[in-house]
Design a protein around this motif. Structure first.
Motif, PDB file in Angstrom:
ATOM      1  N   GLY A  40       0.671  -1.231  -0.027  1.00 36.18           N
ATOM      2  CA  GLY A  40      -0.038  -0.042   0.168  1.00 36.18           C
ATOM      3  C   GLY A  40       0.806   1.306  -0.012  1.00 36.18           C
ATOM      4  O   GLY A  40       0.532   2.268  -0.323  1.00 36.18           O
ATOM      5  N   VAL A  41       2.101   1.104   0.467  1.00 35.08           N
ATOM      6  CA  VAL A  41       2.906   2.373   0.716  1.00 35.08           C
ATOM      7  C   VAL A  41       4.282   2.234  -0.041  1.00 35.08           C
ATOM      8  O   VAL A  41       4.681   3.074  -1.129  1.00 35.08           O
ATOM      9  CB  VAL A  41       3.253   2.790   2.166  1.00 35.08           C
ATOM     10  N   ALA A  42       4.988   1.281   0.115  1.00 30.16           N
ATOM     11  CA  ALA A  42       6.398   1.078  -0.457  1.00 30.16           C
ATOM     12  C   ALA A  42       6.500   0.853  -1.852  1.00 30.16           C
ATOM     13  O   ALA A  42       7.204   1.474  -2.586  1.00 30.16           O
ATOM     14  CB  ALA A  42       7.048   0.068   0.454  1.00 30.16           C
ATOM     15  N   GLU A  43       5.657   0.135  -2.470  1.00 32.93           N
ATOM     16  CA  GLU A  43       5.565  -0.397  -3.627  1.00 32.93           C
ATOM     17  C   GLU A  43       5.168   0.914  -4.566  1.00 32.93           C
ATOM     18  O   GLU A  43       5.707   1.304  -5.567  1.00 32.93           O
ATOM     19  CB  GLU A  43       4.684  -1.660  -4.074  1.00 32.93           C
ATOM     20  N   PRO A  44       4.043   1.456  -4.270  1.00 32.12           N
ATOM     21  CA  PRO A  44       3.603   2.651  -5.095  1.00 32.12           C
ATOM     22  C   PRO A  44       4.841   3.902  -4.796  1.00 32.12           C
ATOM     23  O   PRO A  44       4.790   4.519  -5.948  1.00 32.12           O
ATOM     24  CB  PRO A  44       2.237   3.006  -4.280  1.00 32.12           C
ATOM     25  N   ARG A  45       5.474   3.922  -3.895  1.00 32.82           N
ATOM     26  CA  ARG A  45       6.383   4.936  -3.617  1.00 32.82           C
ATOM     27  C   ARG A  45       7.610   4.615  -4.593  1.00 32.82           C
ATOM     28  O   ARG A  45       8.246   5.585  -5.332  1.00 32.82           O
ATOM     29  CB  ARG A  45       6.869   5.078  -2.038  1.00 32.82           C
ATOM     30  N   LYS A  46       8.128   3.231  -4.770  1.00 34.42           N
ATOM     31  CA  LYS A  46       9.310   3.037  -5.616  1.00 34.42           C
ATOM     32  C   LYS A  46       8.680   3.236  -7.047  1.00 34.42           C
ATOM     33  O   LYS A  46       9.532   3.639  -7.724  1.00 34.42           O
ATOM     34  CB  LYS A  46       9.297   1.336  -5.459  1.00 34.42           C
ATOM     35  N   LYS A  47       7.450   2.825  -7.372  1.00 37.09           N
ATOM     36  CA  LYS A  47       6.940   3.291  -8.837  1.00 37.09           C
ATOM     37  C   LYS A  47       7.069   4.726  -8.974  1.00 37.09           C
ATOM     38  O   LYS A  47       7.164   4.987 -10.138  1.00 37.09           O
ATOM     39  CB  LYS A  47       5.671   2.421  -8.990  1.00 37.09           C
ATOM     40  N   ALA A  48       6.682   5.493  -8.235  1.00 33.72           N
ATOM     41  CA  ALA A  48       6.593   6.778  -8.408  1.00 33.72           C
ATOM     42  C   ALA A  48       7.998   7.386  -8.618  1.00 33.72           C
ATOM     43  O   ALA A  48       8.115   8.263  -9.510  1.00 33.72           O
ATOM     44  CB  ALA A  48       5.710   7.621  -7.317  1.00 33.72           C
ATOM     45  N   ASP A  51       9.057   6.397 -11.973  1.00 37.51           N
ATOM     46  CA  ASP A  51       8.761   7.149 -13.205  1.00 37.51           C
ATOM     47  C   ASP A  51       9.246   8.501 -13.027  1.00 37.51           C
ATOM     48  O   ASP A  51       9.269   8.989 -14.173  1.00 37.51           O
ATOM     49  CB  ASP A  51       7.142   7.146 -12.728  1.00 37.51           C
ATOM     50  N   PHE A  52       9.532   9.038 -12.174  1.00 40.79           N
ATOM     51  CA  PHE A  52       9.984  10.416 -11.949  1.00 40.79           C
ATOM     52  C   PHE A  52      11.319  10.360 -12.572  1.00 40.79           C
ATOM     53  O   PHE A  52      11.800  11.314 -13.417  1.00 40.79           O
ATOM     54  CB  PHE A  52       9.997  10.914 -10.726  1.00 40.79           C
ATOM     55  N   TYR A  53      12.351   9.375 -12.133  1.00 39.91           N
ATOM     56  CA  TYR A  53      13.571   9.557 -12.767  1.00 39.91           C
ATOM     57  C   TYR A  53      13.615   9.075 -14.051  1.00 39.91           C
ATOM     58  O   TYR A  53      14.627   9.035 -14.621  1.00 39.91           O
ATOM     59  CB  TYR A  53      14.652   8.768 -11.601  1.00 39.91           C
ATOM     60  N   ARG A  54      12.756   8.271 -14.525  1.00 37.88           N
ATOM     61  CA  ARG A  54      12.862   7.867 -16.086  1.00 37.88           C
ATOM     62  C   ARG A  54      12.965   8.894 -16.990  1.00 37.88           C
ATOM     63  O   ARG A  54      13.736   8.809 -17.866  1.00 37.88           O
ATOM     64  CB  ARG A  54      11.687   6.833 -16.298  1.00 37.88           C
ATOM     65  N   HIS A  55      12.313   9.956 -16.772  1.00 36.55           N
ATOM     66  CA  HIS A  55      12.173  11.109 -17.596  1.00 36.55           C
ATOM     67  C   HIS A  55      12.811  12.424 -16.821  1.00 36.55           C
ATOM     68  O   HIS A  55      12.570  13.510 -17.505  1.00 36.55           O
ATOM     69  CB  HIS A  55      10.664  11.384 -18.073  1.00 36.55           C
ATOM     70  N   TYR A  56      13.560  12.106 -16.041  1.00 29.52           N
ATOM     71  CA  TYR A  56      14.215  13.359 -15.421  1.00 29.52           C
ATOM     72  C   TYR A  56      15.333  13.818 -15.925  1.00 29.52           C
ATOM     73  O   TYR A  56      16.131  13.115 -16.400  1.00 29.52           O
ATOM     74  CB  TYR A  56      14.535  13.128 -13.785  1.00 29.52           C
ATOM     75  N   ASP A  57      15.497  15.107 -16.359  1.00 30.20           N
ATOM     76  CA  ASP A  57      16.765  15.563 -17.119  1.00 30.20           C
ATOM     77  C   ASP A  57      17.232  16.569 -15.969  1.00 30.20           C
ATOM     78  O   ASP A  57      16.851  17.796 -15.972  1.00 30.20           O
ATOM     79  CB  ASP A  57      16.630  16.311 -18.533  1.00 30.20           C
ATOM     80  N   SER A  58      18.342  16.380 -15.544  1.00 29.20           N
ATOM     81  CA  SER A  58      19.011  17.103 -14.292  1.00 29.20           C
ATOM     82  C   SER A  58      19.702  18.534 -15.023  1.00 29.20           C
ATOM     83  O   SER A  58      19.490  19.529 -14.258  1.00 29.20           O
ATOM     84  CB  SER A  58      19.975  16.368 -13.372  1.00 29.20           C
ATOM     85  N   MET A  59      20.234  18.526 -15.946  1.00 28.88           N
ATOM     86  CA  MET A  59      20.693  19.575 -16.703  1.00 28.88           C
ATOM     87  C   MET A  59      19.680  20.791 -17.070  1.00 28.88           C
ATOM     88  O   MET A  59      19.699  21.764 -16.850  1.00 28.88           O
ATOM     89  CB  MET A  59      21.624  19.279 -17.922  1.00 28.88           C
ATOM     90  N   LYS A  60      18.605  20.174 -17.486  1.00 30.00           N
ATOM     91  CA  LYS A  60      17.483  20.916 -17.867  1.00 30.00           C
ATOM     92  C   LYS A  60      16.917  21.598 -16.645  1.00 30.00           C
ATOM     93  O   LYS A  60      16.558  22.819 -16.770  1.00 30.00           O
ATOM     94  CB  LYS A  60      16.331  20.060 -18.672  1.00 30.00           C
ATOM     95  N   ASP A  61      16.721  20.819 -15.644  1.00 30.32           N
ATOM     96  CA  ASP A  61      16.244  21.394 -14.235  1.00 30.32           C
ATOM     97  C   ASP A  61      17.386  22.634 -13.677  1.00 30.32           C
ATOM     98  O   ASP A  61      16.929  23.566 -13.265  1.00 30.32           O
ATOM     99  CB  ASP A  61      16.038  20.381 -13.197  1.00 30.32           C
ATOM    100  N   PHE A  62      18.609  22.207 -13.920  1.00 31.85           N
ATOM    101  CA  PHE A  62      19.420  23.141 -13.529  1.00 31.85           C
ATOM    102  C   PHE A  62      19.429  24.355 -14.313  1.00 31.85           C
ATOM    103  O   PHE A  62      19.529  25.558 -13.519  1.00 31.85           O
ATOM    104  CB  PHE A  62      20.946  22.406 -13.643  1.00 31.85           C
ATOM    105  N   GLU A  63      19.264  24.117 -15.383  1.00 31.79           N
ATOM    106  CA  GLU A  63      19.111  25.415 -16.378  1.00 31.79           C
ATOM    107  C   GLU A  63      17.932  26.397 -15.926  1.00 31.79           C
ATOM    108  O   GLU A  63      17.965  27.534 -15.965  1.00 31.79           O
ATOM    109  CB  GLU A  63      19.272  25.133 -17.887  1.00 31.79           C
TER     110      GLU A  63
END
Length: 75
Positions: A40-48, A51-63
């Motif tokens: 109920g908590v751990a698995e949905p959190r891992k999935k979230a 999903d976030f880091y699958r499309h996260y671009d740190s350089m774009k966020d830094f800019e």
């Protein structure tokens, strides 16, 4: 007048009998709570996070943060 007597209460081993029942119940309940938390908590959190880091671009966020003026030392 009836001459029936009340049965004697169990005195010897009463605590051990109750502890056996309650320990088994507590163990089953603890497993249920652990499973509920995991699914109920751990698995949905891992999935979230995945999903976030699958499309996260740190350089774009830094800019974007640099353009917003968050950083004082990096221009």
């Amino acid at each position: 007048m009836s001459s029936s007597t009340l049965p004697k209460p169990q005195m010897h081993g009463l605590l051990a009998k109750h502890l056996r029942i309650h320990i088994v119940g507590a163990f089953v309940m603890a497993l249920g709570v652990a499973d509920s938390y995991k699914f109920g908590v751990a698995e949905p959190r891992k999935k979230a996070y995945a999903d976030f880091y699958r499309h996260y671009d740190s350089m774009k966020d830094f800019e974007e943060m640099g353009r917003a003026g968050i950083f004082q030392s990096a221009k």
